[in-house]
Scaffold this active site. Structure first.
Site, PDB file in Angstrom:
ATOM      1  N   ARG A   1       0.847  -1.201   0.000  1.00 14.20           N
ATOM      2  CA  ARG A   1       0.000   0.000   0.000  1.00 14.20           C
ATOM      3  C   ARG A   1       0.880   1.247   0.000  1.00 14.20           C
ATOM      4  NH1 ARG A   1      -2.397   2.577   4.253  1.00 14.20           N
ATOM      5  NH2 ARG A   1      -2.372   0.749   5.608  1.00 14.20           N
TER       6      ARG A   1
ATOM      7  N   TYR B   1     -14.146  16.262 -16.521  1.00 14.30           N
ATOM      8  CA  TYR B   1     -14.568  14.884 -16.275  1.00 14.30           C
ATOM      9  C   TYR B   1     -15.578  14.857 -15.119  1.00 14.30           C
ATOM     10  CZ  TYR B   1     -14.471  10.074 -14.720  1.00 14.30           C
ATOM     11  OH  TYR B   1     -14.842   8.820 -14.325  1.00 14.30           O
TER      12      TYR B   1
ATOM     13  N   ASP C   1      -4.920  17.577 -15.364  1.00 17.84           N
ATOM     14  CA  ASP C   1      -5.246  16.192 -15.720  1.00 17.84           C
ATOM     15  C   ASP C   1      -4.853  16.018 -17.190  1.00 17.84           C
ATOM     16  OD1 ASP C   1      -6.479  13.849 -16.575  1.00 17.84           O
ATOM     17  OD2 ASP C   1      -8.206  14.098 -15.255  1.00 17.84           O
TER      18      ASP C   1
ATOM     19  N   LYS D   1      -6.410   4.818 -19.278  1.00 16.24           N
ATOM     20  CA  LYS D   1      -6.726   5.276 -20.632  1.00 16.24           C
ATOM     21  C   LYS D   1      -5.512   5.062 -21.555  1.00 16.24           C
ATOM     22  CE  LYS D   1     -10.658   6.224 -18.804  1.00 16.24           C
ATOM     23  NZ  LYS D   1     -10.639   6.894 -17.569  1.00 16.24           N
TER      24      LYS D   1
END
Ligand SMILES: Cc1ncc(COP(=O)(O)O)c(C=O)c1O
Length: 394
Positions: A56, A109, A181, A206
């Site tokens: 993590r 988005y 972004d 993406k």
């Protein structure tokens, strides 16, 4: 002699020596790492010494992807995450505190709109949505509590573009940071840090992954900014997964080739659909008709416009829905940036959180379809999309 179970666990945990470096980065499919002392573990958990303690926090496969993305984005450091939204969440929550404000695009988005409504507003953080292609509108939205300006290199789904350098000058003069972004452009077409941005995020789901088979995200910037975002991601549990990081690394190897073909195919589709039956408007940064075409040609690599375009269908919302039913080559699915052409109807999917009035303010129409142009033969794509637009209008 230990019993079978003990020997089996030990025997199956021995890491092989590999004197010849593998050509590909191994998938370190382990949640934890053996340490030599309590002090070593404590230091690892604080990132006070090199190495890994718990996946993590960090993992060698993640680290390889982080080094690659930092290099390709021109950043000092990178932290990879479980998804693009985990990266966005990490950056926003590492910059804003209760009482602070963020300026963000109206055309953005829908996940960021969702984050603002579901998390930020409930935590005392305010957002102001403006037309970020208009510097005056950004300037007017600043208050004493503005800490962050959010941009998308190419906005989802309208493909609007803001001048990152000019916005960075404006924000920095007011003590605010700029986050970009860069998902739609990918590190191949644009490096926002070089234009003045402070931090970049990606949904590696993406173009970086490129094959619709992973979810992942990344945060790139200077070491201090990335460490601050990493603290949020680690504590919120938004860590990447080793297999996903491996697949993102594989995707990076062909990113340049794919982006060139995505751009060439999208330009062919855009040219063919402009003025075609059933089409009101095509929004594509590579077309001279795009409102920020000149800016796009300055900000994106070598005149390429990327693989994303939006088509405003003449028949409104029902035409948007009919268009998707008529597709034969392109796939009706959410997401983008993959080898196959993916089409979606933002008003009923990624931007379903927006009311009709908000859609209008964001520059979206109910009949807008978003096309993530894939790597198929361009003639097949043009024929499929033109036929779907024609049929949707009749
Ligand atoms: C521009 C942009 N940023 C971020 C995201 C969120 O990425 P993820 O789905 O990997 O969380 C998306 C998803 O579609 C996106 O289009």
């Amino acid at each position: 002699m230990p019993g079978f179970a003990t020997r089996a666990i030990r025997a199956a945990s021995r890491v092989p020596d590999a004197p010849q470096a593998p050509v590909n980065v191994p998938i370190y499919q382990t949640s934890t790492f053996e340490v030599g002392s309590a002090a070593e573990l404590a230091e690892l958990l604080e990132f006070a010494r090199p190495g890994h303690s718990y996946s993590r926090y960090s993992n060698p496969t993640h680290a390889a992807l982080e080094a690659a993305l930092a290099e390709l984005e021109g950043g000092e450091a990178c932290h990879v995450t479980a998804s693009g939204m985990a990266a966005i969440h990490g950056v926003v929550l590492s910059v804003l505190s209760a009482g602070d404000e963020m300026i963000m695009p109206r055309a953005v988005y829908g996940g960021l709109v969702g984050l603002a409504g579901a998390v930020l507003s409930r935590s005392g953080m305010a957002t102001r949505s403006v037309d970020t292609t208009d510097l005056g509108a950004i300037e007017a939205a600043f208050s004493e509590r503005t800490r962050l300006v959010w941009l998308e290199t190419i906005s989802n789904p309208t493909t609007a573009m803001a001048d990152i350098g000019a916005v960075a000058d404006l924000a920095h003069a007011r003590g605010a940071l700029v986050a970009v972004d860069n998902t739609f452009a990918s590190p191949y077409l644009c490096n926002p840090l070089a234009l003045g941005a402070d931090v970049v995020v990606h949904s590696t789901t993406k173009y970086v992954g490129g094959h619709s088979d992973i979810t992942g995200g990344a945060i790139v910037g200077d070491a201090e900014r990335v460490a601050a975002a990493r603290r949020v991601v680690i504590n919120a549990g938004g860590n990447a997964a080793p297999l996903e990081a491996f697949l993102a690394l594989r995707g990076l190897k062909t990113l340049a080739l794919r982006m060139e073909r995505h751009s060439a195919n999208a330009l062919a589709v855009g040219r063919a659909l402009e003025g075609a039956a059933g089409v009101d408007r095509v929004l594509y940064p590579g077309l001279p008709s795009h409102p920020q075409h000149e800016l796009a040609m300055r900000m994106l690599r070598a005149g390429m416009g990327g693989g994303m375009l939006s088509i405003d269908l003449a028949g409104g919302r029902p035409a948007g829905e009919r268009f998707l039913d008529r597709l034969q080559v392109a796939v009706h699915a959410t997401s983008l940036g993959s080898v196959e052409t993916l089409c979606s109807h933002p008003a009923s999917s990624s931007h379903r959180q927006l009311s009709e009035a908000e859609l209008g303010l964001a520059g979206l129409t109910p009949g807008m379809v978003r096309v993530s142009v894939g790597l198929e033969d361009p003639d097949d794509l043009v024929a499929d999309l033109a036929a779907a637009a024609h049929d949707a209008g009749t």
